[in-house]
Design a protein around this motif. Structure first.
Motif, short mmCIF file in Angstrom:
data_model
loop_
_atom_site.label_atom_id
_atom_site.label_comp_id
_atom_site.label_asym_id
_atom_site.label_seq_id
_atom_site.Cartn_x
_atom_site.Cartn_y
_atom_site.Cartn_z
N GLY A 189 -1.71 0.00 -4.54
CA GLY A 189 -1.55 0.27 -5.96
C GLY A 189 -2.42 1.35 -6.53
N LEU A 190 -3.32 1.94 -5.72
CA LEU A 190 -4.22 2.97 -6.23
C LEU A 190 -3.72 4.36 -5.85
N ASP A 191 -3.29 5.13 -6.84
CA ASP A 191 -2.81 6.49 -6.61
C ASP A 191 -3.97 7.37 -6.15
N PRO A 192 -3.88 7.97 -4.95
CA PRO A 192 -4.99 8.81 -4.47
C PRO A 192 -5.30 9.99 -5.38
N GLY A 193 -4.34 10.38 -6.22
CA GLY A 193 -4.59 11.45 -7.18
C GLY A 193 -5.61 11.06 -8.24
N ARG A 194 -5.88 9.78 -8.38
CA ARG A 194 -6.87 9.32 -9.35
C ARG A 194 -8.28 9.27 -8.77
N LEU A 195 -8.39 9.48 -7.45
CA LEU A 195 -9.68 9.29 -6.78
C LEU A 195 -10.60 10.48 -6.94
N VAL A 196 -11.87 10.19 -7.19
CA VAL A 196 -12.96 11.16 -7.08
C VAL A 196 -13.90 10.57 -6.04
N VAL A 197 -13.98 11.18 -4.86
CA VAL A 197 -14.74 10.62 -3.74
C VAL A 197 -16.11 11.31 -3.66
N PRO A 219 -7.59 8.04 1.54
CA PRO A 219 -6.96 7.89 0.22
C PRO A 219 -5.46 7.60 0.26
N PRO A 220 -4.64 8.29 1.10
CA PRO A 220 -3.20 7.97 1.08
C PRO A 220 -2.91 6.51 1.40
N GLY A 221 -3.75 5.90 2.24
CA GLY A 221 -3.52 4.50 2.58
C GLY A 221 -3.74 3.56 1.40
N LEU A 222 -4.53 4.00 0.44
CA LEU A 222 -4.81 3.16 -0.73
C LEU A 222 -3.61 3.04 -1.65
#
Length: 246
Positions: free
Chosen positions: A111-119, A104-107
């Motif tokens: 432009g994609l904030d890893p805080g927005r991710l639900v994996v 996620p940090p690499g994303l």
């Protein structure tokens, strides 16, 4: 009664709009202009029938080979970032070791904030399809991404219909060779490496576009703008159709 002149741009645009409404994608279906994701590249946005990628539709991203799996993920992350400010559901699928686990940090670089991710780490294509379809029913999500080794025409239609119903953008990450099988995705892309100048160079082949012609562009990722730019040496090159089956 005389037939309308099909070369009249206004007549053609009305016909295209009617087709898009029937197919369930594009302006006039879910929010008009607000339902279009613009890549910020006039060469690509103008080429697409909608003036950008339609949100609330299914799009397929195919890695040209196993070495391009990370680049396909980066392109998907960028498209998800353009889809809005809501959470992004990312279903990794059951073949994590083929391309490496999601980082996620690499994303953030794309432009994609890893805080927005639900994996969601699913164990099979069937579980991934279930998770994607369930996520697409949630209108609070900005996008749903799923890695799928195989998907049938019927399964892809279910994803397309779920995306159209909620307005949530759906992205399928597919391995090399997936382009041979038909599916219901609104656009189908193949991502490959390309000569680079200022940043990572990508070749983006849109080998199928519902309601429009295919296209082929060489682009670069620019860290300073967090966006794509046409490759400098190829900026004036026109989109060339890919005549392979898709």
């Amino acid at each position: 009664m005389p037939r309308p002149a099909l070369r009249d741009p206004a007549v053609l645009e009305r016909l295209r709009a009617a087709i898009r409404r029937i197919e369930g994608v594009g302006p006039g279906w879910s929010g008009g202009e607000a339902a279009v994701l613009r890549l910020g590249l006039d060469e690509i946005d103008r080429h697409l029938p909608w003036g950008g990628l339609p949100a609330g539709a299914l799009h397929e991203i195919v890695a040209a080979d196993s070495a391009m799996a990370g680049t396909a993920s980066a392109f998907s992350a960028h498209l998800a970032a353009l889809s809005g400010d809501g959470p992004v559901l990312w279903c990794e699928g059951g073949r994590i070791l083929d391309s490496g686990a999601l980082h996620p940090p690499g994303l953030r670089s794309f432009g994609l904030d890893p805080g927005r991710l639900v994996v969601a780490r699913t164990g099979s294509d069937a579980e991934t399809l279930w998770a994607m379809e369930d996520g697409l029913r949630c209108g609070a999500l900005a996008a749903v991404i799923g890695a799928l080794a195989a998907v049938s025409l019927t399964e892809s239609r279910r994803l397309q219909h779920a995306a159209a119903a909620s307005g949530v953008t759906a992205l399928m990450l597919r391995p090399a060779g997936a382009a041979c099988a038909p599916n219901a995705a609104t656009t189908r892309w193949r991502v490959a490496a390309a000569p680079r100048a200022a940043g990572p160079g990508w070749r983006l082949e849109m080998f199928r576009c519902r309601g429009g012609p295919p296209g082929d562009w060489h682009v670069e990722w620019r860290d300073e703008t967090r966006g794509l730019a046409m490759a400098a040496a190829l900026r004036d090159r026109q989109a060339a159709p890919d005549r392979r089956a898709g």
